[in-house]
Every structure is written in C-alpha cells, then in structure tokens.
Design an enzyme around this catalytic site. Structure first.
Site, mmCIF file in Angstrom:
data_model
loop_
_atom_site.group_PDB
_atom_site.id
_atom_site.type_symbol
_atom_site.label_atom_id
_atom_site.label_comp_id
_atom_site.label_asym_id
_atom_site.label_seq_id
_atom_site.Cartn_x
_atom_site.Cartn_y
_atom_site.Cartn_z
ATOM 1 N N TYR A 257 0.775 -1.111 0.000
ATOM 2 C CA TYR A 257 0.008 -0.046 -0.035
ATOM 3 C C TYR A 257 0.807 1.457 -0.051
ATOM 4 C CZ TYR A 257 -2.930 3.574 2.525
ATOM 5 O OH TYR A 257 -3.567 4.580 2.948
ATOM 6 N N ASP A 342 -1.842 -6.240 9.062
ATOM 7 C CA ASP A 342 -2.556 -5.115 8.524
ATOM 8 C C ASP A 342 -3.897 -5.988 8.334
ATOM 9 O OD1 ASP A 342 -2.684 -2.389 6.409
ATOM 10 O OD2 ASP A 342 -4.188 -3.245 7.949
ATOM 11 N N ILE A 344 -7.146 -4.997 7.743
ATOM 12 C CA ILE A 344 -8.010 -3.959 7.794
ATOM 13 C C ILE A 344 -9.066 -4.345 6.682
ATOM 14 C CG2 ILE A 344 -7.178 -2.311 5.802
ATOM 15 C CD1 ILE A 344 -7.927 -0.121 7.798
ATOM 16 N N LYS A 380 -12.938 0.215 6.103
ATOM 17 C CA LYS A 380 -12.986 -0.669 4.946
ATOM 18 C C LYS A 380 -14.321 -1.530 4.981
ATOM 19 C CE LYS A 380 -8.904 0.825 3.572
ATOM 20 N NZ LYS A 380 -8.922 2.142 2.629
#
Lengths: 405, 533
Positions: A257, A342, A344, A380
């Site tokens: 990302y 992560d 998410i 998200k």
C-alpha cells in the site's frame, strides 16, 4: 629540534640546529630552501621524543573538531544573521509602535524564519502517481449526469457498494444512539467530558465483538487489549513508534500500500525494506526472500525490528494461509522481531478461501504472543472511513501501555 | 640518522623517557625501551595518529552498539504440542532459546514516564471520584482543567438540536449528509467546519480580528496540534523555550515523539510570574552554550497554570525577541474565551493580522475543549500564516483527523450564532462568580492566590503550609491533600515552577455547594501543618 624539549633531555646534543636548511633525514628529501625551512622544524617535532604525544593529540583534536564542524554544519541552517537591534527596540515599545517598526524595516532585511527540515521534506508536493492521480480525480470527478467526461476514480479503496445499508441504519438508529435512552450513559452530553484517551470501554467491547464476527467467529478478541485511534493511519504510526527507534527498519513484502511510505516513515524515522514477491509465485510471500532481505539489511547495518504484512494484502488481494502464517511466526521468533499484521480488509473477502487472522494462530500458541500486533479499522469493512476508527490489537503489555499514552 | 638516535639516547635517557618512566626498575625498562623506539621513530607521528584515532572510533562504535542493543535475557521454550507443526518446531529447541521481542527505547521511556504527581492525582480521582450523594468521601477533583460550569448549556443545545440535525442530515444528499460524511474527507477538516471555527474564534477573542479559514488546520484535539507544530518547527535535538510554570502535558506533547527538548524559562512570584525578556535571553544563551538550537518559544495566553494574560507590550517585545533570534512563537490560546477579569485579552492573531514582517513566525494553537466545554469532541486548531507550516501540518493532520460526524455536529452548533453568544457570555459570568467565591474561600484559610484573569484555576500560594521550602516539602503537602483531605490539586513542581509551595486549583469542576466542602477539607490539613514563618 629540541627547542621545547631541551629540558627533557639535557644529555641530548642538538645534532643539527633547527633552523638551518641543509639537514636531511626526515621525510623532506630534496626540497627548495624555503620549503626546507618550513619542513625542518616540523620534522624536528615529528621525529622528536614528543612524536607520539603530539602525533596522537593533534590528529585526535583535528578529528574531534572535524566532527564538531560537521555536526554544526548539519544542524545549523545557513541563516543570514539579522542585524541585531537587541534590547533597544524593546525599550522603544512604549512609544507608538509605528516609529520603531519603520526603523527596523529600514535597517535591513531579516532572514526568513525557517521551518524544520522534516517539515520541508513533508510539505514537498508528492510526485508519486498515486497521489497525483487522487488529486486529479478529486478535482474533476466523474458523475454520470453532471460530469460524464470526468475522471473515474479507481484509485481509492473506499467502499460505497453498501453505503446505502449504513445510511438506512443511521437514519433509523442515530437518534437513539446519540441522544440516549433511559440510561444516560451513552448520550452525547455524557461523552462531552473527559474520557480515556484510547477509547471508551463500551466502544472497545463493541469493536472487539465486531472483529470476532468479521474474522470468522473462531477467534475472540479481548477488549482490554485494544487501543482505539482516529483511523488506521495513526494506528500504524503509533505501532512504529512503539516497536522501532529512529534508523531501525521494517521488512515489507512488495507490492504494498503506497500509504505505508508515508504513515510509517514521515515522523518516526523508520525505514522500510522491501521484500520482493514475484508474479511467478502469484506474489505470495516466501520466507527465503524475507531471510535474504534480513541478511542484506544486517550487512548494511540496519537493524530490522519487524515485518509488516497485509492480510488480505493490498494491492494484490491475496490471503495468507495457515502455513505461511506459521512460518512467518517461526521466522520472527528466530530473528527476534515483531510482526504487524494489517488486517483492515478482513471483512471484505469474497472468494472461496477462508480468512485466517493472526489472532487465530496465536490462540493455539502459548508463547510469542508479545510479538504479534494487529491493525484494524472500520474504514473498509464498515464503509465508514470518515468516522475515523482504527484499532491496535496487541498482547504485548508494554506496547499497549505506550500506545495508550 | 633518525634510527640511530633512539639507540644513542637509549642509554642516556633512560631516566627521562617520555613515557614518564622516571626511576623504574630493569624489567620496566625492557618494556619501555622498545616502546620508546616506536615512539621516537619516524613512524611516531603516523602511528601516533592512527592508533588514537582508531581507538577513539572503536570507542564510539562500542558506545553506539552498547546503547542500542539491550541484550534480551534468554527465554526457555515451552513444549510443542501441535502435531502439524512438530516437524519444523522440533528443530527450534535445538537451535537455542529465543528471546522476547523488545519494544523500542522510546516506548520504554514513555511507559516509565507517567509518575508525575499530575498524572498520579488524575488517576486517583478517576478511581475514587467524589460525588455529593453517592460518594461523599471520594477525592474531589481540582486538578483537571475541565469546565463543567456551563456544560448544561451545551447539553441542552445538543438535546434540542441534534435531533433536527440528524433528521435533516440523513435525507439530503449534500456534503453534510450521513452518506456524504461517511466517506474519506480531507484530513485537515471539512471546509465548513473551518469556516465555523474561524467565526467562533473571532467571537470568542472579542477583537475585531477575523480569522482566515484557509489558514486553519483542524486536528483531533489540541495535543496533536501542539505536537504537529513541534514537528514542523523543530528537528530532533532542537529546543523550545517555555516559560515556567507550564502545563504539565507539554512535556509529552512537545517532546515524546518529536525528539525536541524544552528549555524552561523561570518566572518568579516577585514578577507575578510574568514573563521577562531578560530571562528569555538568558535561557536562549544557556541553550546555545549547551549546544541546543532554539527554534521557538511556546507561550500560553492566558497562561496555564497561573492564569495571567499577556499585555500588548509583552507581546510586542516577544515578537521583537523572536525576530532578533530568528525563531518562532507558538501561542497556546486555549483559554481565550475563558477570561473572567477586567483585563483585556490580546491574541497573537493581531500580529498575524497586521504585521507583515513577522506573520510567518507566529502560530496559534486553539481548541474547543475549554471554551465550549467539549473536550471529548476532540477539536483542535492550528492557525498560522506560514505557508510551509500549513502545507506540512495539513499532511501531518492525517494522523489525527476529527471524525466526520463530530465535525458535522460541531458545525451546526457553531453556526447557531445566538446560542454561541449567549453561551460565551453566561460562561464568563459563571467563571467570574466561581473564581471570586473560590479565591475568597481560600483567603479565609490564609491562602492567597495570584491574581489571574483567565483560565479555570487559581494559582494558590501555600508556601506557609509546607514543612520545608523545597520540592520535597511541596510533595509532602500534596500527598497530604490527596490522601488525607482527599482533594487533588496540581503541585507547582509538576508544572516546573522554580518556587516550591504553589498549587494549581481548578474550580470549574465544582458546583457552588462543593466549595465549603473543599475549604473544610483544606482547613483540616492546613491546621496540621502551619509552620512558623
């Protein structure tokens, strides 16, 4: 040559007088007369009994001054020195301002006040296509009716597909949730005063429950191990501050990302070491690549403090299976580093693969829990990025204590 | 030629070696003589420079390594139980014990640092809070600058208006509707909120200054605002000058993650704790001597914990000082709307507004926590005209963005101009009333307070009550007040005050009925420790 040394060695005889040119014997060799004059006294010093002392004091002193100079150079900005009217202007303050100030302006220009070096590097407009694209799309957004020639935004991971469900819920329930029913606990006036900085307990319980639901109900999350932040961005930054000092590094599998470069590096001083994954492996992470990157870092003198993985990964969308997670854990234990996971997008899986959270792996282990930290957020999975809810989930009490503060 | 010299001097200059051998025995001679050969040889200078430099360098390396790698104690592995992991796992115990993962040194120092009385007291109150009815023996909170005096006004407004806001917001599809705000927004705040906050700041500061919304960066509370400014104005190892006594949390907000130092500039009771330029100058020079580069001054106006307002003269001389030294000024004006005296409040914004030369130097920190009684809404403001600072701060605000629903709610609250006007006025009146009562109460006990015109607290002179005129004596008194009298006040040492015996007492968490209770409790303690002075 014994001009200053004569008191030390009275028995010595000056074999050759200091200032007389023709006395080779040092490193001077055959030089011109003038040069000889210079070199010979020097030579005398060099070859004298004081050689070692002077020879150590002088270079050490030079070295020290050199370091000082470099340090000053690096930290001092090239300020133009303002002409210093000093305290006289303060005394003039009792008179009307205008007269003293016009004096100052005529006295000469003052150098502009400088901001910090890190502010300068942060403020520079970002040349990466990721950001340029986001900006362009926000300036000229596509709309089916109003602006059919606009730019369609395919570069921002924001989920509007289910936003209507959220809207409906909010319409129906917000009044009750914000104003509060019979128990005034959660009503808005109760929350206007000081609350714990890392989130209300009720919120933590609710979020922990949500995380369980979303990640497949096999894992339970303990609310006391949550720290809530305003979005996942500060969650990652805070973890970086807690796990690494300035100059340390994290291993990050590529592609990753783009925001990590900013979130993890800007203020923390931490480096990111990319660990390359290839399309031939379906961009899956391999422990050998990790190992290689770790060793290369060590050779460069960088201390690796952890691995940052995204699961499901951004931008590929892969999920890590149990095997990979276990081997990651082994690798981390072997090198004594942390793992930041992560997760998410955990609730946004849509394939037939099952999502396995790091928390699930840890439930079956008795040790090593201090190593793993999970990042989550509602941006998200609940389509609420504007609500700024991020989560740090960790078993490590030091990390929790520092993150809370 | 040169080689022969050592040999010829060997015999005669035994007793006068440069190694300082002096009169030593034969065995030492044997060691010293070859050394002397090296020393006096042609290689003397070369070796003499290489060896110490190498040693010096190695020493530095050693220190660097030593400092950054705390050796973790080995940890014994527990039994392996999983069958499907047995293959890889059985190798591990053979490989050696694994160590626990270490957190960073900055995390360690943060974890260890919460021992200041300021925080200890806050914790005690949260564990055992006073309530008139349900817990009359609890600890009364006088250590948190939170304004409950006008909370009812805010609460009533919310009760009436939040409903309308929600109902109207949900239906429309405009930018303030729930659908609109759920998405990603600008990290430094909605434009509508900036406009509303700029208007509020003008109202509150009662001057004819208008605040420009495009020079505002909104953050989740004033603490990130201060931290972001700290990141923007100073690099690691630089320093800020901060007049003492100062708000205890500056030590966290300005220093923890930024690596910036604070140089305290002491203010004395003889000056009414007002800031003097000569003290600033002295501190600046001291900082320079220590090798710290000063990047700015952080002032609070009205000041916390004393409550002084800076007058125009002082502000101008501050700006002059900053110009002379080419540094910034951060003005923390959180309590700007909470002035209750007759003095006029002068904001640094006047400088930003009028003086073209120094606008880039001055930055204001503000927030809604104090003036609007909404601390947990976490709305903080950075106001600056410096383009570089604004650009950097906007980008850094992503780490502390305000939640969208909060922004919408605050927008509608601030847009209700009539309510805001009434609120500000009523709040001031109540503050004034409470302040007068509280200070009078303390005076009856023989405790004088420094004259202050702003803030939620009074700066009480309890020097007559401390046993020994020192920080230890002050902490003793603080302990007594906390544990025996059960009131939490903030001792001056937490605020880095150089004179012991001063305490900050916040009166805004009390109702008028509580004041006699507080006075009674203080009297009990003061009777036990009046020292002959």
């Amino acid at each position: 040559m014994n001009h200053s040394r004569s008191r030390r060695n009275p028995t010595r005889e000056p074999d050759f007088p200091t200032a007389k040119p023709p006395s080779p014997g040092g490193s001077s060799g055959g030089g011109a007369g003038a040069a000889m004059r210079l070199i010979v006294p020097l030579q005398g010093v060099v070859q004298g009994r004081g050689g070692l002392i002077l020879g150590s004091v002088i270079p050490a002193a030079l070295y020290y001054f050199f370091q000082l100079y470099l340090k000053r150079c690096r930290s001092a900005k090239p300020n133009s020195n303002p002409p210093s009217p000093s305290s006289s202007s303060a005394q003039l303050a009792e008179l009307s301002r205008s007269s003293s100030r016009s004096n100052l302006s005529s006295r000469g220009s003052v150098g502009p006040v400088r901001v910090s070096a890190r502010a300068n590097s942060i403020a520079k407009p970002n040349a990466s296509p990721y950001y340029i694209g986001l900006e362009r799309a926000s300036e000229d957004p596509y709309d089916r009716f109003d602006n059919p020639d606009g730019i369609m935004q395919l570069g921002l991971s924001e989920n509007r597909l289910s936003l209507d469900l959220i809207e409906t819920w909010i319409l129906e329930n917000l009044e009750r949730s914000m104003i509060g029913g019979a128990d005034g606990n959660l009503n808005i006036s109760g929350i206007a005063t000081y609350q714990p900085l890392d989130g209300m307990m009720e919120m933590k319980i609710a979020v922990a429950g949500f995380m369980s639901q979303v990640m497949g109900t096999t894992v339970s999350f303990d609310p006391s191990r949550l720290v809530l932040t305003s979005g996942a961005t500060p969650a990652i930054e805070t973890l970086c501050f807690c796990l690494a000092d300035q100059g340390n590094a994290f291993l990050v599998p590529t592609p990753y990302y783009p925001g990590f470069d900013r979130d993890m590096k800007w203020r923390t001083g931490v480096e990111l070491i990319p660990v390359h994954c290839r399309s031939s492996d379906n961009f899956a992470l391999s422990v050998t690549a990790l190992d290689q990157a770790f060793n290369q870092a060590r050779k460069r003198g960088q201390r690796v403090r952890g691995i940052l993985i995204s699961n499901p990964s951004n931008p590929i969308g892969n999920m890590l299976n149990k095997e990979t997670l276990y081997s990651l854990l082994d690798f981390a234990r072997e090198k004594n580093i942390h793992i930041i996971s992560d997760e998410i997008f955990a609730g946004s899986t849509y394939g037939s693969e099952e999502f396995v959270s790091m928390a699930e792996i840890l439930e079956s282990e008795d040790f090593d829990k201090d190593r793993v930290h999970i990042i989550y957020g509602l941006s998200k999975d609940l389509s609420l990025p504007g609500f700024r809810v991020g989560v740090i989930y960790s078993f490590n009490t030091s990390v929790l204590a520092a993150a809370k503060s | 030629m040169t080689r022969s010299r050592p040999s010829e001097s060997d015999e005669d200059s035994g007793p006068t070696t440069t190694g300082g051998g002096g009169g030593r025995g034969r065995t030492e001679m044997r060691v010293i003589v070859p050394l002397q050969g090296v020393v006096q040889g042609r290689g003397g200078l070369v070796l003499g420079s290489v060896i110490p430099c190498a040693l010096f360098y190695l020493l530095q390396l050693y220190f660097k390594r030593h400092r950054s790698e705390p050796t973790p104690p080995p940890q014994k592995l527990t039994e392996v139980s999983e069958l499907n992991r047995s293959l890889s796992r059985t190798h591990l115990p053979a490989r050696g014990s694994s160590a626990p993962a270490c957190v960073s040194t900055r995390a360690n120092s943060i974890v260890k640092s919460s021992d200041s009385p300021f925080y200890v007291g806050l914790k005690r109150v949260s564990e055992d809070p006073y309530d008139e009815l349900s817990n009359p023996e609890g600890v009364i909170q006088l250590g948190l600058a939170e304004n409950k005096l006008s909370l009812d006004l805010a609460r009533d407004w919310l009760a009436e208006n939040a409903k309308d806001w929600i109902l109207s917001g949900g239906g429309s599809s405009g930018p303030l509707s729930m659908g609109g705000i759920a998405n990603y927004q600008a990290s430094d705040g909605l434009v509508e909120l900036k406009v509303a906050v700029a208007g509020f700041m003008s109202q509150v500061m009662e001057r004819s200054i208008s605040f420009n919304p495009s020079q505002i960066v909104l953050t989740a509370g004033a603490a990130p605002a201060i931290e972001i400014l700290s990141f923007c104005l100073a690099d690691t190892g630089n320093a800020f000058l901060v007049p003492t006594p100062y708000y205890p949390s500056f030590d966290r907000d300005l220093k923890w993650r930024t690596g910036v130092e604070i140089i305290p500039v002491p203010c004395r009771s003889a000056d009414n704790f007002n800031l003097s330029i000569s003290a600033l100058d002295l501190a600046f020079d001291q900082g320079k001597k220590r090798g710290l580069k000063v990047r700015g001054i952080v002032i609070s106006n009205p000041s916390n914990p004393v409550g002084n307002l800076l007058n125009r003269e002082t502000i101008y001389s501050l700006v002059d000082f900053a110009r002379e030294k080419n540094i910034h000024i951060i003005s923390n004006e959180m309590f700007a709307g909470s002035t209750h005296g007759s003095e006029e409040f002068v904001s640094m914004a006047e400088i930003i507004d009028s003086e073209d030369l120094d606008r880039d130097r001055v930055h204001i920190v503000y927030g809604l926590s104090k003036d609007l009684c909404l601390p947990r809404f976490k709305v903080g403001v950075i106001y600056s005209s410096n383009e570089n600072v604004l650009a950097a701060a906007k980008k850094l605000s992503r780490f502390s963005s305000i939640s969208a629903p909060t922004q919408c709610l605050v927008i509608s609250m601030l847009s209700d101009i009539r309510f805001i006007q009434k609120f500000i006025q009523t709040n001031r009146e109540r503050l004034q009333r409470m302040y007068t009562k509280f200070v009078a109460g303390l005076k009856q006990l023989g405790i004088e307070c420094m004259r202050s015109s702003g803030g939620f607290y009074c700066w009480a002179d309890m020097r007559g009550l401390i046993r020994s005129y020192s920080e230890k004596g002050e902490l003793e008194l603080w302990n007594k007040l906390l544990n025996i009298a059960k009131i939490n006040v903030t001792p001056g040492s937490s605020c880095h005050c150089i004179e012991p015996g001063w305490f900050r007492c916040c009166f805004t968490t009390l109702t008028e009925k509580d004041i006699p209770v507080v006075m009674e409790r203080i009297r009990k303690v003061s009777e036990t420790c009046i020292s002959p002075r």
